[in-house]
Design a protein around this motif. Structure first.
Motif, short mmCIF file in Angstrom:
data_model
loop_
_atom_site.label_atom_id
_atom_site.label_comp_id
_atom_site.label_asym_id
_atom_site.label_seq_id
_atom_site.Cartn_x
_atom_site.Cartn_y
_atom_site.Cartn_z
N PRO A 15 0.78 -1.24 0.00
CA PRO A 15 0.00 0.00 0.00
C PRO A 15 0.81 1.29 0.00
O PRO A 15 0.32 2.31 -0.47
CB PRO A 15 -0.85 -0.11 1.27
CG PRO A 15 -0.05 -0.99 2.16
CD PRO A 15 0.63 -1.97 1.25
N GLY A 16 2.03 1.29 0.49
CA GLY A 16 2.82 2.52 0.57
C GLY A 16 3.04 3.19 -0.78
O GLY A 16 2.69 4.36 -0.96
N PRO A 17 3.62 2.48 -1.75
CA PRO A 17 3.83 3.11 -3.06
C PRO A 17 2.53 3.55 -3.72
O PRO A 17 2.48 4.59 -4.37
CB PRO A 17 4.52 2.01 -3.87
CG PRO A 17 5.18 1.15 -2.86
CD PRO A 17 4.28 1.18 -1.66
N LEU A 18 1.46 2.77 -3.55
CA LEU A 18 0.18 3.13 -4.15
C LEU A 18 -0.39 4.39 -3.50
O LEU A 18 -0.90 5.27 -4.18
CB LEU A 18 -0.81 1.98 -4.05
CG LEU A 18 -2.09 2.14 -4.86
CD1 LEU A 18 -1.79 2.29 -6.36
CD2 LEU A 18 -3.02 0.96 -4.62
N ALA A 19 -0.27 4.52 -2.18
CA ALA A 19 -0.73 5.73 -1.48
C ALA A 19 0.05 6.95 -1.96
O ALA A 19 -0.54 8.00 -2.23
CB ALA A 19 -0.57 5.55 0.03
N HIS A 20 1.35 6.81 -2.11
CA HIS A 20 2.17 7.92 -2.59
C HIS A 20 1.81 8.27 -4.04
O HIS A 20 1.77 9.45 -4.40
CB HIS A 20 3.66 7.59 -2.47
CG HIS A 20 4.15 7.65 -1.06
ND1 HIS A 20 4.52 8.83 -0.45
CD2 HIS A 20 4.30 6.68 -0.13
CE1 HIS A 20 4.89 8.59 0.79
NE2 HIS A 20 4.76 7.29 1.02
N TRP A 21 1.53 7.27 -4.87
CA TRP A 21 1.16 7.50 -6.27
C TRP A 21 -0.12 8.32 -6.34
O TRP A 21 -0.19 9.33 -7.03
CB TRP A 21 1.00 6.17 -7.00
CG TRP A 21 0.88 6.31 -8.49
CD1 TRP A 21 1.90 6.36 -9.39
CD2 TRP A 21 -0.34 6.41 -9.25
NE1 TRP A 21 1.39 6.49 -10.66
CE2 TRP A 21 0.02 6.53 -10.61
CE3 TRP A 21 -1.68 6.42 -8.91
CZ2 TRP A 21 -0.92 6.65 -11.63
CZ3 TRP A 21 -2.62 6.55 -9.93
CH2 TRP A 21 -2.23 6.65 -11.28
N TRP A 22 -1.15 7.90 -5.58
CA TRP A 22 -2.42 8.62 -5.61
C TRP A 22 -2.30 10.00 -4.98
O TRP A 22 -2.91 10.96 -5.45
CB TRP A 22 -3.52 7.80 -4.93
CG TRP A 22 -4.17 6.87 -5.90
CD1 TRP A 22 -4.02 5.51 -5.96
CD2 TRP A 22 -5.06 7.22 -6.97
NE1 TRP A 22 -4.76 5.00 -7.00
CE2 TRP A 22 -5.41 6.04 -7.63
CE3 TRP A 22 -5.58 8.42 -7.42
CZ2 TRP A 22 -6.27 6.02 -8.72
CZ3 TRP A 22 -6.44 8.41 -8.51
CH2 TRP A 22 -6.78 7.21 -9.15
N ALA A 23 -1.53 10.14 -3.92
CA ALA A 23 -1.33 11.46 -3.31
C ALA A 23 -0.75 12.44 -4.33
O ALA A 23 -1.21 13.58 -4.45
CB ALA A 23 -0.42 11.36 -2.09
N ALA A 24 0.23 11.99 -5.10
CA ALA A 24 0.84 12.86 -6.11
C ALA A 24 -0.12 13.17 -7.25
O ALA A 24 -0.16 14.29 -7.76
CB ALA A 24 2.11 12.20 -6.67
N ARG A 25 -0.93 12.22 -7.66
CA ARG A 25 -1.86 12.43 -8.77
C ARG A 25 -3.03 13.31 -8.38
O ARG A 25 -3.56 14.05 -9.19
CB ARG A 25 -2.43 11.11 -9.29
CG ARG A 25 -1.44 10.03 -9.67
CD ARG A 25 -0.60 10.25 -10.92
NE ARG A 25 0.52 11.15 -10.80
CZ ARG A 25 1.69 10.89 -10.20
NH1 ARG A 25 1.90 9.77 -9.59
NH2 ARG A 25 2.66 11.78 -10.20
N ALA A 26 -3.49 13.23 -7.14
CA ALA A 26 -4.71 13.92 -6.71
C ALA A 26 -4.43 15.15 -5.84
O ALA A 26 -5.31 15.63 -5.14
CB ALA A 26 -5.62 12.95 -5.95
N ASN A 27 -3.19 15.66 -5.89
CA ASN A 27 -2.83 16.85 -5.12
C ASN A 27 -3.15 16.66 -3.64
O ASN A 27 -3.74 17.51 -3.00
CB ASN A 27 -3.54 18.09 -5.67
CG ASN A 27 -2.95 19.37 -5.11
OD1 ASN A 27 -1.80 19.40 -4.71
ND2 ASN A 27 -3.76 20.42 -5.05
#
Length: 116
Positions: A15-27
């Motif tokens: 979940p860590g990389p996926l959370a960081h990916w979405w955080a970056a994409r969704a501001n």
């Protein structure tokens, strides 16, 4: 008594990389990390949060619930998402309405709509 949407939660084996990916994409920003098994992302322009939880065996097949995102620049945003690791699954048009179905790096399906 009424219900209020508080969080949209994704299952993931990592979940860590996926959370960081979405955080970056969704501001958004990661506001909570719990020993690598649960992450919470606060979104800058939404009253709800996204969460990512570690599970051993994700549900196979198409997700029954997905995110519908909007943008002012559909083609540009889709290109940015693909460059960041998303995969395009399909493009759709219904009258004047246009949207693109994608999957995030973990295979979770989501849609983006907007003007072209």
């Amino acid at each position: 008594m009424t219900l209020t949407l508080g969080m949209i939660t994704f299952d993931s084996t990592d979940p860590g990389p996926l959370a960081h990916w979405w955080a970056a994409r969704a501001n958004g920003s990661i506001v909570e990390e719990n020993d690598g098994w649960f992450y919470v992302v606060a979104l800058a322009e939404a009253p709800y949060r996204m969460a990512f939880q570690k599970i051993e065996d994700p549900t196979p097949g198409k997700n029954r619930v997905h995110l519908d995102m909007t943008t002012q620049d559909l083609d540009g945003e889709v290109a940015r998402l693909i460059e960041a690791g998303a995969s395009e699954l399909a493009q759709h048009t219904m009258g004047d309405f246009r949207w693109v179905t994608l999957s995030d790096p973990d295979g979770n399906v989501f849609c983006v709509s907007g003007s072209h």
